[in-house]
Design an enzyme around this catalytic site. Sequence first.
Site, PDB file in Angstrom:
ATOM      1  N   GLU A 132      23.139  56.485  79.233  1.00  0.00           N
ATOM      2  CA  GLU A 132      23.645  55.800  77.981  1.00  0.00           C
ATOM      3  C   GLU A 132      22.598  54.797  77.812  1.00  0.00           C
ATOM      4  O   GLU A 132      22.373  53.835  78.503  1.00  0.00           O
ATOM      5  CB  GLU A 132      25.251  55.424  78.486  1.00  0.00           C
ATOM      6  CG  GLU A 132      26.081  54.903  77.648  1.00  0.00           C
ATOM      7  CD  GLU A 132      26.652  56.160  76.988  1.00  0.00           C
ATOM      8  OE1 GLU A 132      26.263  57.247  77.259  1.00  0.00           O
ATOM      9  OE2 GLU A 132      27.518  55.978  76.205  1.00  0.00           O
ATOM     10  N   SER A 172      30.703  66.675  75.755  1.00  0.00           N
ATOM     11  CA  SER A 172      31.234  65.572  75.620  1.00  0.00           C
ATOM     12  C   SER A 172      32.342  65.437  76.849  1.00  0.00           C
ATOM     13  O   SER A 172      31.980  66.209  77.830  1.00  0.00           O
ATOM     14  CB  SER A 172      32.430  65.537  74.325  1.00  0.00           C
ATOM     15  OG  SER A 172      32.805  64.158  74.002  1.00  0.00           O
ATOM     16  N   LYS A 231      32.541  54.000  82.545  1.00  0.00           N
ATOM     17  CA  LYS A 231      32.441  54.795  81.549  1.00  0.00           C
ATOM     18  C   LYS A 231      31.786  53.615  80.561  1.00  0.00           C
ATOM     19  O   LYS A 231      32.490  52.867  80.248  1.00  0.00           O
ATOM     20  CB  LYS A 231      33.378  55.463  80.932  1.00  0.00           C
ATOM     21  CG  LYS A 231      33.109  56.294  79.629  1.00  0.00           C
ATOM     22  CD  LYS A 231      34.264  57.181  79.155  1.00  0.00           C
ATOM     23  CE  LYS A 231      33.755  57.985  78.313  1.00  0.00           C
ATOM     24  NZ  LYS A 231      33.459  57.476  77.010  1.00  0.00           N
ATOM     25  N   GLU A 289      32.510  56.785  88.397  1.00  0.00           N
ATOM     26  CA  GLU A 289      31.595  55.782  87.834  1.00  0.00           C
ATOM     27  C   GLU A 289      31.792  55.026  86.601  1.00  0.00           C
ATOM     28  O   GLU A 289      32.824  55.569  85.561  1.00  0.00           O
ATOM     29  CB  GLU A 289      30.176  56.135  87.661  1.00  0.00           C
ATOM     30  CG  GLU A 289      30.401  57.337  86.644  1.00  0.00           C
ATOM     31  CD  GLU A 289      28.764  58.038  86.506  1.00  0.00           C
ATOM     32  OE1 GLU A 289      27.748  57.519  86.633  1.00  0.00           O
ATOM     33  OE2 GLU A 289      28.748  59.441  86.334  1.00  0.00           O
ATOM     34  N   TYR A 302     -10.497  48.390  75.301  1.00  0.00           N
ATOM     35  CA  TYR A 302      -9.930  49.294  73.888  1.00  0.00           C
ATOM     36  C   TYR A 302     -11.214  49.673  73.122  1.00  0.00           C
ATOM     37  O   TYR A 302     -11.303  50.812  72.744  1.00  0.00           O
ATOM     38  CB  TYR A 302      -9.053  48.313  73.311  1.00  0.00           C
ATOM     39  CG  TYR A 302      -8.509  49.018  72.089  1.00  0.00           C
ATOM     40  CD1 TYR A 302      -7.283  49.763  72.026  1.00  0.00           C
ATOM     41  CD2 TYR A 302      -9.105  48.660  70.817  1.00  0.00           C
ATOM     42  CE1 TYR A 302      -6.907  50.460  71.073  1.00  0.00           C
ATOM     43  CE2 TYR A 302      -8.555  49.461  69.722  1.00  0.00           C
ATOM     44  CZ  TYR A 302      -7.365  50.172  69.664  1.00  0.00           C
ATOM     45  OH  TYR A 302      -6.685  50.783  68.563  1.00  0.00           O
ATOM     46  N   ASP A 352      -9.426  43.917  75.130  1.00  0.00           N
ATOM     47  CA  ASP A 352     -10.054  44.258  73.973  1.00  0.00           C
ATOM     48  C   ASP A 352     -11.307  45.077  74.256  1.00  0.00           C
ATOM     49  O   ASP A 352     -11.513  45.852  73.492  1.00  0.00           O
ATOM     50  CB  ASP A 352     -10.431  42.968  73.266  1.00  0.00           C
ATOM     51  CG  ASP A 352      -8.943  42.265  72.659  1.00  0.00           C
ATOM     52  OD1 ASP A 352      -7.940  42.811  72.881  1.00  0.00           O
ATOM     53  OD2 ASP A 352      -9.253  41.356  71.796  1.00  0.00           O
ATOM     54  N   CYS A 407      51.297  29.834  44.868  1.00  0.00           N
ATOM     55  CA  CYS A 407      52.736  30.077  43.855  1.00  0.00           C
ATOM     56  C   CYS A 407      53.175  28.768  43.735  1.00  0.00           C
ATOM     57  O   CYS A 407      53.818  28.424  44.562  1.00  0.00           O
ATOM     58  CB  CYS A 407      53.642  31.252  44.496  1.00  0.00           C
ATOM     59  SG  CYS A 407      54.820  31.377  43.327  1.00  0.00           S
TER      60      CYS A 407
END
Length: 722
Positions: free
Chosen positions: A178, A88, A120, A118, A42, A39, A432
């Site tokens: 990814e 892609s 996917k 590798e 800061y 603090d 029914c």
Amino acid sequence: MTASNGVPAEAARRHAELSQEIDEANYRYYVLDSPTLSDAEYDRLMRELRALEDEYPELVTPDSPTQRVGAPLITEFATVPHLERMQSLDNAMNVEDLLAWDERVVKEVGKVAAYLCEPKIDGLAIALVYENGRLVRGVTRGDGRAGEDVTLNVRTIDSVPTRLTGEGWPEVLEVRGEVFLTVEGFHQVNEAQAEAGKPPFANPRNAAAGSLRQKDPRVTARRPLDMLVHGFGAWRGGKRPDSQSGSYELMRGWGLPVSDRYRVVQTMDEVRAYIEYYGEHRHDTAYEIDGVVVKVDQFPLQRRLGSTSRAPRWAIAWKYPPEEVNTKLLDIKVGVGRTGRITPYGVMQPVEVAGSVVAYATLHNEREVKRKGVLIGDTVVLRKAGDVIPEIVAPVPGLRDGSEREFSMPTHCPECGTKLEREKESDVDIRCPNARRCPAQLRERLFFVAGRSAFDIDALGYVGATALTQPLEPSEPPVENEGDLFDLTVEQLLPIKTVVRDQRTGLPRIDEKTGEPKVVTFFANKEGRPKKIVHKLLQELEEAKKQPLWRVLVALSIRHVGPSVAQDLAREMRSMDAIRNASEEELAAVEGVGPTIATSIKDWFAVDWHREIVDKWAAAGVRMEDETTAGPRPLEGVSVVITGSLEEFSRDSATEAVQERGGRVSGSVSKKTDFVVVGESPGSKYDKAVKLGVPVLDEAGFRVLLNEGPEAAKNVTQSGDA
Ligand code: IVH
């Protein structure tokens, strides 16, 4: 030197530096919940910033840290262009596709010395821009040219460094990879969702997408997102590597998350071995994988191969058959079961999932439809539960366009028009009530009567059951109900034509050529003479008359009376007459039969046409009592559980062998169980037997039990007969 606005350059530089440091500190404090500044430090930075701004008010801009408090919130994700187009991948669905890809590659550039393989990862593509080693932007794939700026969220991902370590990084590096949740992380997220009373995510991919696109980065920070690198886009300055694998090792050295599952191999045989390995070890990774990506490793060859408008020619994605797919829920219809129960089911755009094409999935009951929150017209996540039964997991609400509508249960039977009823206010199911005449119930019951757990009549399948209860000609069906089954004659069978119905849905099948419902003459050939099936059916009906009492009981479709209860009843009561004439109390006193089942049996026999079925069967010669074994009953009072498959006995013949000797076969192991008979691949019942110290018999031991009795069997048990 002064800047054009009269602010000295040094003051402007220091202001920018302080602003950046404070922004970073704010971010760590508010978003990541892990402050790195004390603090006091800061406050010191803030004081210095204010002092500068006091002296040079021109420095006070709306985005200065002095003008803002608290955590940054994203109001809208800005669209930003990628430095280089994000492409892609082309897919290979089988070995031919894969080899054809390799052939094209070799034709273009000659023999390939190294392929990189590798996993996917089933996640979301991301581009991270590092300028002079600092993470400045994280952008989703978007349309490939531009994506959404999710920088604040990406910075919450633990494995994404905000600064590169080591040396030699280019001035500008666009890392591609990814973003995903591990399966464990996914469950964690869903538990937290449940605690907060929010709907669960359908799969890790959806959960990751939802997490990355949070407007409040503090929420993203609580989601255990992860990332793995699978390439790069822009690379400006610095020395470029000359292979994909070389780039991975450089990036790993700079602190970027590179998988250690990638392999560089020399031949297509090795590529196939890699693909096969992950096909078999698909669930060994902490994250979900949906295939393997194969890349030509050397960059000079990649450059020569180039790209199509969509995908690079130097890479191919081998896709494993999906275990979960998205499809459109076209409609929700209802089916009528053997006991009249109305079951909603989804009609979907047919899709392939885990190796077969699926178009229908049960939704069980109205409550389940509500719980899942699916609307007609939704895109839904479909999975094969236990890899066999298709299950609608959840809708994908983000793909709704407003045209979706809610499902409501019908008020009348879709097949006979009778008003549907809930037997008790508290019942989940509606039914029914027209059990006597509803064509759906007749068809389903007759099919069940011929089924494995009842009379076991192979020659009578679903189409046959439909033909007998709903012929097109003659107008009167040869069987009014299952009571007439054993009186069928060849003359009755031959003229029958019927519409083929789908066993799952009860709906007519459509003939592809004519577009009309598919009609068959089930029992006669083109010349009108009996097909083989007729003789088989009549012969099997004759055989079926000798089935033991418990199977006859099961065939009656009395609610709650399945094989296990029926066996208990048959063992104690011995004959249909005894069961029919017993009081409710007497029935409830039978072991395995409680008051609910007793009432159900009494209620069933109270109906005239039900009793007629039994009478007709009896008159046709169906066995209505179990022969009492003349000799002693060596297994009187002995309770046996059978698990796994036996070589010389089917499950039914083993059960009957025990019962003929006065013993009882039960479905679950308890302290009261006398023996557990264990065959090939036994289930958890074996473990339970060992745990409870119940004597275990193998097949040879089982024969001892049958031939010599329980005392002899105790000497040949497999586990401690404590
Ligand atoms: S390489 C030119 N490697 O799959 C594109 N992609 O279906 C190069 N993906 O958009 C991508 N794992 O988001 C590559 N190991 C991997 C991957 C991978 C998952 C994703 C990626 C891509 C999508 C294509």
